[in-house]
Write a protein that holds these residues in place. Structure first.
Motif: not given
Length: 99
Positions: A24-33, A35-50
């Protein structure tokens, strides 16, 4: 959702968990969701890079001062962090990262 899961038998809960993690791969339907899921992924990548950068420096025996550590941990630019990590592979000191 918590109430639904709590109402399931142990077997049904186990099967649901298997389905959720494998097929199961849920795809968020709203732009709001999205946006914040993508932001969380980016923050996770940055933390891992640090973390990776600091581990490379530590493994190479390079002492990282407070000022440099603050600059690294405060950086949110993934490209810059990756560049510093590449430089860390051959750096002689923390100063070599920024040159």
């Amino acid at each position: 959702m918590t109430l639904v899961v709590a109402a399931l038998s142990k077997t049904a809960r186990h099967r649901l968990e298997e389905l959720m993690t494998s097929t199961f791969k849920y795809e968020y339907q709203s732009d709001f969701a999205r946006k914040y899921v993508a932001q969380g992924r980016d923050e996770g990548r940055t933390e891992e890079a640090v973390r990776a950068l600091l581990l490379v420096l530590e493994a190479r025996g390079i002492v990282v001062g407070q000022k440099t550590r603050a600059e690294i941990t405060g950086c949110t630019d993934l490209d810059r962090l990756e560049s510093w990590t590449r430089k860390a592979a051959t750096a002689e000191s923390e100063n070599d990262l920024f040159g």
